[in-house]
Motif scaffolding. Structure first.
Motif, PDB file in Angstrom:
ATOM      1  N   GLY A 141       0.836  -1.342   0.143  1.00 48.29           N
ATOM      2  CA  GLY A 141       0.038   0.108  -0.054  1.00 48.29           C
ATOM      3  C   GLY A 141       0.797   1.225  -0.148  1.00 48.29           C
ATOM      4  O   GLY A 141       0.170   2.257   0.202  1.00 48.29           O
ATOM      5  N   TYR A 142       2.165   1.266  -0.259  1.00 45.40           N
ATOM      6  CA  TYR A 142       3.052   2.255  -0.221  1.00 45.40           C
ATOM      7  C   TYR A 142       3.031   2.940  -1.635  1.00 45.40           C
ATOM      8  O   TYR A 142       4.214   2.881  -2.268  1.00 45.40           O
ATOM      9  CB  TYR A 142       4.324   1.873   0.131  1.00 45.40           C
ATOM     10  CG  TYR A 142       4.668   1.449   1.589  1.00 45.40           C
ATOM     11  CD1 TYR A 142       3.467   1.501   2.491  1.00 45.40           C
ATOM     12  CD2 TYR A 142       5.744   0.613   2.013  1.00 45.40           C
ATOM     13  CE1 TYR A 142       3.692   0.976   3.945  1.00 45.40           C
ATOM     14  CE2 TYR A 142       5.885   0.058   3.263  1.00 45.40           C
ATOM     15  CZ  TYR A 142       4.775   0.200   4.197  1.00 45.40           C
ATOM     16  OH  TYR A 142       4.903  -0.132   5.698  1.00 45.40           O
ATOM     17  N   SER A 143       1.806   3.643  -1.855  1.00 49.90           N
ATOM     18  CA  SER A 143       1.900   3.875  -3.302  1.00 49.90           C
ATOM     19  C   SER A 143       2.134   5.400  -3.595  1.00 49.90           C
ATOM     20  O   SER A 143       2.390   5.649  -4.813  1.00 49.90           O
ATOM     21  CB  SER A 143       0.248   3.726  -3.631  1.00 49.90           C
ATOM     22  OG  SER A 143      -0.371   4.389  -2.905  1.00 49.90           O
ATOM     23  N   GLY A 144       1.871   6.292  -2.579  1.00 51.94           N
ATOM     24  CA  GLY A 144       1.811   7.581  -2.872  1.00 51.94           C
ATOM     25  C   GLY A 144       0.453   8.052  -3.590  1.00 51.94           C
ATOM     26  O   GLY A 144      -0.660   7.067  -3.607  1.00 51.94           O
ATOM     27  N   PHE A 145       0.419   9.385  -3.830  1.00 51.40           N
ATOM     28  CA  PHE A 145      -1.098   9.523  -4.308  1.00 51.40           C
ATOM     29  C   PHE A 145      -0.922  10.847  -5.044  1.00 51.40           C
ATOM     30  O   PHE A 145       0.254  11.317  -5.424  1.00 51.40           O
ATOM     31  CB  PHE A 145      -1.999   9.780  -3.260  1.00 51.40           C
ATOM     32  CG  PHE A 145      -1.524  10.912  -2.131  1.00 51.40           C
ATOM     33  CD1 PHE A 145      -1.824  12.199  -2.085  1.00 51.40           C
ATOM     34  CD2 PHE A 145      -0.670  10.182  -1.119  1.00 51.40           C
ATOM     35  CE1 PHE A 145      -1.384  13.053  -1.290  1.00 51.40           C
ATOM     36  CE2 PHE A 145      -0.208  11.073   0.090  1.00 51.40           C
ATOM     37  CZ  PHE A 145      -0.834  12.692  -0.030  1.00 51.40           C
ATOM     38  N   TYR A 146      -2.017  11.466  -5.749  1.00 53.17           N
ATOM     39  CA  TYR A 146      -1.948  12.556  -6.532  1.00 53.17           C
ATOM     40  C   TYR A 146      -2.731  13.751  -5.815  1.00 53.17           C
ATOM     41  O   TYR A 146      -3.750  13.551  -5.294  1.00 53.17           O
ATOM     42  CB  TYR A 146      -2.532  12.305  -7.882  1.00 53.17           C
ATOM     43  CG  TYR A 146      -1.570  11.527  -8.937  1.00 53.17           C
ATOM     44  CD1 TYR A 146      -0.420  12.040  -9.434  1.00 53.17           C
ATOM     45  CD2 TYR A 146      -1.725  10.151  -9.193  1.00 53.17           C
ATOM     46  CE1 TYR A 146       0.213  11.328 -10.265  1.00 53.17           C
ATOM     47  CE2 TYR A 146      -1.174   9.312  -9.932  1.00 53.17           C
ATOM     48  CZ  TYR A 146      -0.160  10.053 -10.563  1.00 53.17           C
ATOM     49  OH  TYR A 146       0.677   9.316 -11.396  1.00 53.17           O
ATOM     50  N   PHE A 147      -2.182  14.985  -6.104  1.00 47.94           N
ATOM     51  CA  PHE A 147      -3.088  16.147  -5.995  1.00 47.94           C
ATOM     52  C   PHE A 147      -3.613  16.756  -7.244  1.00 47.94           C
ATOM     53  O   PHE A 147      -2.810  16.858  -8.228  1.00 47.94           O
ATOM     54  CB  PHE A 147      -2.114  17.315  -5.429  1.00 47.94           C
ATOM     55  CG  PHE A 147      -1.816  17.016  -3.766  1.00 47.94           C
ATOM     56  CD1 PHE A 147      -2.942  16.837  -2.932  1.00 47.94           C
ATOM     57  CD2 PHE A 147      -0.506  16.847  -3.433  1.00 47.94           C
ATOM     58  CE1 PHE A 147      -2.784  16.787  -1.606  1.00 47.94           C
ATOM     59  CE2 PHE A 147      -0.283  17.100  -1.980  1.00 47.94           C
ATOM     60  CZ  PHE A 147      -1.239  17.054  -1.157  1.00 47.94           C
ATOM     61  N   LYS A 172     -10.149   6.465   2.540  1.00 47.56           N
ATOM     62  CA  LYS A 172      -8.807   6.463   2.684  1.00 47.56           C
ATOM     63  C   LYS A 172      -8.161   6.210   1.309  1.00 47.56           C
ATOM     64  O   LYS A 172      -8.546   5.417   0.368  1.00 47.56           O
ATOM     65  CB  LYS A 172      -8.292   5.576   3.610  1.00 47.56           C
ATOM     66  CG  LYS A 172      -8.715   5.736   5.230  1.00 47.56           C
ATOM     67  CD  LYS A 172      -8.439   7.134   5.877  1.00 47.56           C
ATOM     68  CE  LYS A 172      -8.845   7.031   7.077  1.00 47.56           C
ATOM     69  NZ  LYS A 172      -8.598   8.291   8.057  1.00 47.56           N
ATOM     70  N   VAL A 173      -6.760   6.738   0.964  1.00 44.24           N
ATOM     71  CA  VAL A 173      -6.073   6.483  -0.182  1.00 44.24           C
ATOM     72  C   VAL A 173      -5.970   5.122  -0.229  1.00 44.24           C
ATOM     73  O   VAL A 173      -5.971   4.359  -1.427  1.00 44.24           O
ATOM     74  CB  VAL A 173      -4.757   7.286  -0.289  1.00 44.24           C
ATOM     75  CG1 VAL A 173      -3.659   6.756  -1.096  1.00 44.24           C
ATOM     76  CG2 VAL A 173      -5.219   8.675  -0.354  1.00 44.24           C
ATOM     77  N   ARG A 174      -5.445   4.329   0.855  1.00 44.16           N
ATOM     78  CA  ARG A 174      -5.267   2.960   0.957  1.00 44.16           C
ATOM     79  C   ARG A 174      -6.317   2.000   0.390  1.00 44.16           C
ATOM     80  O   ARG A 174      -6.389   1.164  -0.489  1.00 44.16           O
ATOM     81  CB  ARG A 174      -4.665   2.631   2.221  1.00 44.16           C
ATOM     82  CG  ARG A 174      -4.412   0.871   2.392  1.00 44.16           C
ATOM     83  CD  ARG A 174      -3.155   0.517   1.570  1.00 44.16           C
ATOM     84  NE  ARG A 174      -2.645  -0.753   1.706  1.00 44.16           N
ATOM     85  CZ  ARG A 174      -2.960  -1.700   0.719  1.00 44.16           C
ATOM     86  NH1 ARG A 174      -3.755  -1.271  -0.058  1.00 44.16           N
ATOM     87  NH2 ARG A 174      -2.624  -2.602   0.882  1.00 44.16           N
ATOM     88  N   ARG A 175      -7.504   2.474   0.730  1.00 45.99           N
ATOM     89  CA  ARG A 175      -8.730   1.482   0.325  1.00 45.99           C
ATOM     90  C   ARG A 175      -9.011   1.750  -1.020  1.00 45.99           C
ATOM     91  O   ARG A 175      -9.183   0.882  -1.548  1.00 45.99           O
ATOM     92  CB  ARG A 175      -9.941   2.148   1.221  1.00 45.99           C
ATOM     93  CG  ARG A 175     -11.227   1.474   0.891  1.00 45.99           C
ATOM     94  CD  ARG A 175     -11.340   0.159   1.031  1.00 45.99           C
ATOM     95  NE  ARG A 175     -12.545  -0.507   0.705  1.00 45.99           N
ATOM     96  CZ  ARG A 175     -12.978  -1.801   0.377  1.00 45.99           C
ATOM     97  NH1 ARG A 175     -11.969  -2.464   0.274  1.00 45.99           N
ATOM     98  NH2 ARG A 175     -14.091  -2.089  -0.013  1.00 45.99           N
ATOM     99  N   VAL A 176      -8.828   2.954  -1.500  1.00 43.27           N
ATOM    100  CA  VAL A 176      -9.163   3.135  -2.815  1.00 43.27           C
ATOM    101  C   VAL A 176      -8.080   2.752  -3.724  1.00 43.27           C
ATOM    102  O   VAL A 176      -8.503   1.967  -4.826  1.00 43.27           O
ATOM    103  CB  VAL A 176      -9.218   4.907  -3.354  1.00 43.27           C
ATOM    104  CG1 VAL A 176      -9.417   5.016  -4.592  1.00 43.27           C
ATOM    105  CG2 VAL A 176     -10.228   5.336  -2.566  1.00 43.27           C
ATOM    106  N   LEU A 177      -6.846   2.465  -3.405  1.00 39.10           N
ATOM    107  CA  LEU A 177      -5.869   1.624  -4.200  1.00 39.10           C
ATOM    108  C   LEU A 177      -6.328   0.350  -4.203  1.00 39.10           C
ATOM    109  O   LEU A 177      -6.147  -0.474  -5.052  1.00 39.10           O
ATOM    110  CB  LEU A 177      -4.450   1.895  -3.595  1.00 39.10           C
ATOM    111  CG  LEU A 177      -3.340   0.883  -3.960  1.00 39.10           C
ATOM    112  CD1 LEU A 177      -2.966   1.413  -5.429  1.00 39.10           C
ATOM    113  CD2 LEU A 177      -2.278   0.925  -3.126  1.00 39.10           C
TER     114      LEU A 177
END
Length: 214
Positions: A141-147, A172-177
């Motif tokens: 889940g160590y993906s990072g994310f976008y703005f 959460k970003v982790r759940r969406v990933l």
């Protein structure tokens, strides 16, 4: 940990070798000093090679947490420089298990909103010589994310990151990933996210398609 910009990283696409063939990629960014102007399409002087999967208003700024660097250094057996994951901003204090889609942050003079997780691709393997790396990103889940950019401005390394608004629904970003990876067969939650207007449009379209069995 204090929320701040650890490193600001900028770079234009370059051509590298990938399995004996030329590959154009924007993953090779370098740390810069001083404030850099940020518009709705990204930072001045920055660029992406694959404009279908990277860049654009919903993916204007790629972010990666510094907290994950020690894990990858141990896995890869080497010291990592900033922007090891092609991120524009290496940050502290913003983890995928805590950050939500739609959260709004003020950084420097810019205002930014979390739009979606960063889904890993083979270019991470090319950069680090580790074929399993994209799969490891999904597992950890160590993906990072976008703005996306709500207000243009300028950002510099060392800038504080101030949260000014929480995203609706607490997704959460982790759940969406996880759903970006498994949503075709794990459809619980897709309907709500498909209607979440702060989630990147391309991801919403995917979720709607999967709900319709496509």
């Amino acid at each position: 940990m204090e929320m701040e910009v650890v490193s600001l990283n900028i770079g234009k696409p370059v051509t590298v070798d990938y399995r004996g063939k030329p590959l154009e990629t924007g993953i090779y960014k370098l740390p810069v000093e001083g404030p850099v102007a940020l518009g709705t399409e990204g930072f001045t002087g920055d660029g992406q090679a694959d404009l279908v999967n990277h860049g654009g208003p919903d993916k204007a700024v790629c972010v990666y947490p510094i907290e994950h660097y020690p894990y990858w250094e141990e896995e890869l057996g080497k010291k990592l420089e900033y922007s090891a994951f092609g991120e524009n901003i290496t940050v502290s204090g913003l983890l995928e298990t805590e950050v939500c889609i739609g959260d709004v942050y003020e950084i420097g003079t810019a205002l930014l909103q979390v739009s979606q997780p960063r889904f890993p691709c083979f270019k991470l393997s090319q950069k680090h010589g580790a074929s399993a790396m994209p799969a490891q990103v999904l597992t950890t889940g160590y993906s990072g994310f976008y703005f996306r950019v709500l207000r243009e401005g300028a950002i510099a390394a060392g800038d504080a990151i101030v949260k000014v608004e929480s995203g609706a629904g607490g997704h959460k970003v982790r759940r969406v990933l996880h759903l970006m990876q498994h949503g075709r067969r794990e459809k619980d939650g897709l309907a709500e996210l498909a209607e979440l207007d702060t989630l990147a449009q391309s991801t919403r379209d995917d979720f709607k398609s999967w709900l319709n069995g496509k």
